[in-house]
Design a protein around this motif. Structure first.
Motif, PDB file in Angstrom:
ATOM      1  N   PRO A  64       0.816  -1.225   0.000  1.00 31.43           N
ATOM      2  CA  PRO A  64       0.000   0.000   0.000  1.00 31.43           C
ATOM      3  C   PRO A  64       0.847   1.271   0.000  1.00 31.43           C
ATOM      4  O   PRO A  64       0.506   2.251  -0.682  1.00 31.43           O
ATOM      5  N   VAL A  65       1.946   1.258   0.748  1.00 29.81           N
ATOM      6  CA  VAL A  65       2.827   2.436   0.792  1.00 29.81           C
ATOM      7  C   VAL A  65       3.457   2.667  -0.571  1.00 29.81           C
ATOM      8  O   VAL A  65       3.492   3.802  -1.079  1.00 29.81           O
ATOM      9  N   LEU A  66       3.942   1.600  -1.179  1.00 26.75           N
ATOM     10  CA  LEU A  66       4.557   1.732  -2.496  1.00 26.75           C
ATOM     11  C   LEU A  66       3.540   2.189  -3.533  1.00 26.75           C
ATOM     12  O   LEU A  66       3.862   2.987  -4.416  1.00 26.75           O
ATOM     13  N   ALA A  67       2.302   1.704  -3.404  1.00 23.30           N
ATOM     14  CA  ALA A  67       1.254   2.095  -4.351  1.00 23.30           C
ATOM     15  C   ALA A  67       0.974   3.596  -4.268  1.00 23.30           C
ATOM     16  O   ALA A  67       0.784   4.262  -5.294  1.00 23.30           O
ATOM     17  N   VAL A  68       0.957   4.137  -3.049  1.00 19.98           N
ATOM     18  CA  VAL A  68       0.723   5.574  -2.876  1.00 19.98           C
ATOM     19  C   VAL A  68       1.845   6.381  -3.519  1.00 19.98           C
ATOM     20  O   VAL A  68       1.597   7.372  -4.216  1.00 19.98           O
ATOM     21  N   ILE A  69       3.086   5.958  -3.293  1.00 14.98           N
ATOM     22  CA  ILE A  69       4.231   6.688  -3.843  1.00 14.98           C
ATOM     23  C   ILE A  69       4.238   6.622  -5.367  1.00 14.98           C
ATOM     24  O   ILE A  69       4.476   7.633  -6.047  1.00 14.98           O
ATOM     25  N   VAL A  70       3.943   5.446  -5.930  1.00 17.17           N
ATOM     26  CA  VAL A  70       3.873   5.304  -7.385  1.00 17.17           C
ATOM     27  C   VAL A  70       2.767   6.195  -7.946  1.00 17.17           C
ATOM     28  O   VAL A  70       2.933   6.834  -8.993  1.00 17.17           O
ATOM     29  N   LEU A  73       3.935   9.882  -8.034  1.00 13.55           N
ATOM     30  CA  LEU A  73       4.886  10.154  -9.108  1.00 13.55           C
ATOM     31  C   LEU A  73       4.243  10.054 -10.486  1.00 13.55           C
ATOM     32  O   LEU A  73       4.584  10.820 -11.397  1.00 13.55           O
ATOM     33  N   SER A  74       3.295   9.132 -10.642  1.00 14.71           N
ATOM     34  CA  SER A  74       2.687   8.934 -11.955  1.00 14.71           C
ATOM     35  C   SER A  74       1.801  10.101 -12.373  1.00 14.71           C
ATOM     36  O   SER A  74       1.639  10.371 -13.571  1.00 14.71           O
ATOM     37  N   VAL A  75       1.203  10.796 -11.403  1.00 11.13           N
ATOM     38  CA  VAL A  75       0.327  11.924 -11.744  1.00 11.13           C
ATOM     39  C   VAL A  75       1.047  13.265 -11.632  1.00 11.13           C
ATOM     40  O   VAL A  75       0.468  14.310 -11.938  1.00 11.13           O
ATOM     41  N   ASP A  76       2.293  13.237 -11.201  1.00 12.15           N
ATOM     42  CA  ASP A  76       3.054  14.467 -11.017  1.00 12.15           C
ATOM     43  C   ASP A  76       3.704  14.869 -12.346  1.00 12.15           C
ATOM     44  O   ASP A  76       4.647  14.230 -12.804  1.00 12.15           O
ATOM     45  N   ARG A  77       3.218  15.944 -12.947  1.00  9.73           N
ATOM     46  CA  ARG A  77       3.717  16.372 -14.252  1.00  9.73           C
ATOM     47  C   ARG A  77       5.080  17.055 -14.156  1.00  9.73           C
ATOM     48  O   ARG A  77       5.690  17.370 -15.176  1.00  9.73           O
ATOM     49  N   THR A  78       5.542  17.297 -12.934  1.00  5.02           N
ATOM     50  CA  THR A  78       6.867  17.908 -12.769  1.00  5.02           C
ATOM     51  C   THR A  78       7.965  16.873 -12.588  1.00  5.02           C
ATOM     52  O   THR A  78       9.125  17.226 -12.390  1.00  5.02           O
TER      53      THR A  78
END
Length: 243
Positions: A64-70, A73-78
């Motif tokens: 769950p922690v890794l899923a949140v971090i992924v 990052l996946s939705v972060d356009r920067t």
């Protein structure tokens, strides 16, 4: 109102894969601090409870922690993973990595050989096949994930909170890296990874290179398993047991 985005100046801590840094408002800064506390303090304690009280394998508890971090990052356009993974580092930094490891690793190996000779080289001597497998898999199964979570993600998302206070970011990163190892259940694992975590954070702050810290982390991890300290870093439910 659209959030202002500015190019990251060189003296602001950020990941090598950062394309631009949003100028955070006070509420946004407070949210990121709370978010950081949840991911890097609350989550390790929750994982520890799940592993040792509920008997959930550690890799499952971490998902769950890794899923949140992924997701972040996946939705972060920067953020650019391609840029993060293609950023290199100088030969001078590579020399410093090897020199630091030679000096520090030599001290650790000498200490174990002198004061704990029964442990020295016990893993490669007594379980050579398992030792070889771990040496091959450890960088991909452990170092890769840990560096993405604790250096790439940490500096990209939370580096902006520190500005020029780079030592504060490095020290905090080391402390949080150590807390992330409480699931192992040994003080040496926590304090040892705090020290190496600060070293890796410092290297990352200098190079902004994922591969620099990947190599350095791999070297120190290999040292732990080779000189006889592996039993203090891999214990618990769902983890390789040495007892």
């Amino acid at each position: 109102m659209m959030q202002k985005v500015v190019a990251p100046p060189e003296d602001v801590l950020c990941a090598g894969g950062t394309l631009s840094i949003p100028e955070l408002s006070r509420p946004a800064r407070a949210w990121r601090i709370a978010e950081m506390a949840l991911l890097y303090v609350a989550a390790p304690f929750a994982v520890d409870q799940a592993v040792h009280r509920e008997g959930i394998p550690v890799f499952i508890a971490l998902l769950p922690v890794l899923a949140v971090i992924v997701m972040f990052l996946s939705v972060d356009r920067t953020f650019s993973l391609r840029r993060e993974l293609t950023r290199g580092f100088s030969l001078r930094q590579f020399f410093y990595i090897l020199l630091t490891f030679a000096v520090g690793g030599g001290i650790v190996a000498t200490y174990v050989a002198q004061y704990h000779p029964e442990l020295f080289l016990e893993f490669p001597r007594n379980r050579p096949e398992t030792y070889t497998r771990i040496m091959l898999l450890y960088p991909l199964m452990s170092v890769l994930v840990q560096e993405l979570v604790y250096r790439t993600f940490f500096f990209h998302r939370y580096g902006v909170l520190f500005g020029n206070w780079w030592w504060a970011a490095i020290l905090l990163n080391g402390v949080l890296f150590g807390l992330g190892h409480i699931v192992i259940g040994t003080p040496l694992a926590v304090y040892g990874t705090m020290a190496t975590g600060a070293l890796f954070a410092w290297r990352y702050a200098l190079t902004r290179s994922f591969w620099a810290v990947f190599i350095e982390h791999t070297l120190w991890g290999a040292l732990v398993f080779t000189v006889g300290l592996g039993r203090y870093f891999f214990t618990g439910v769902g983890v390789l047991s040495w007892r």
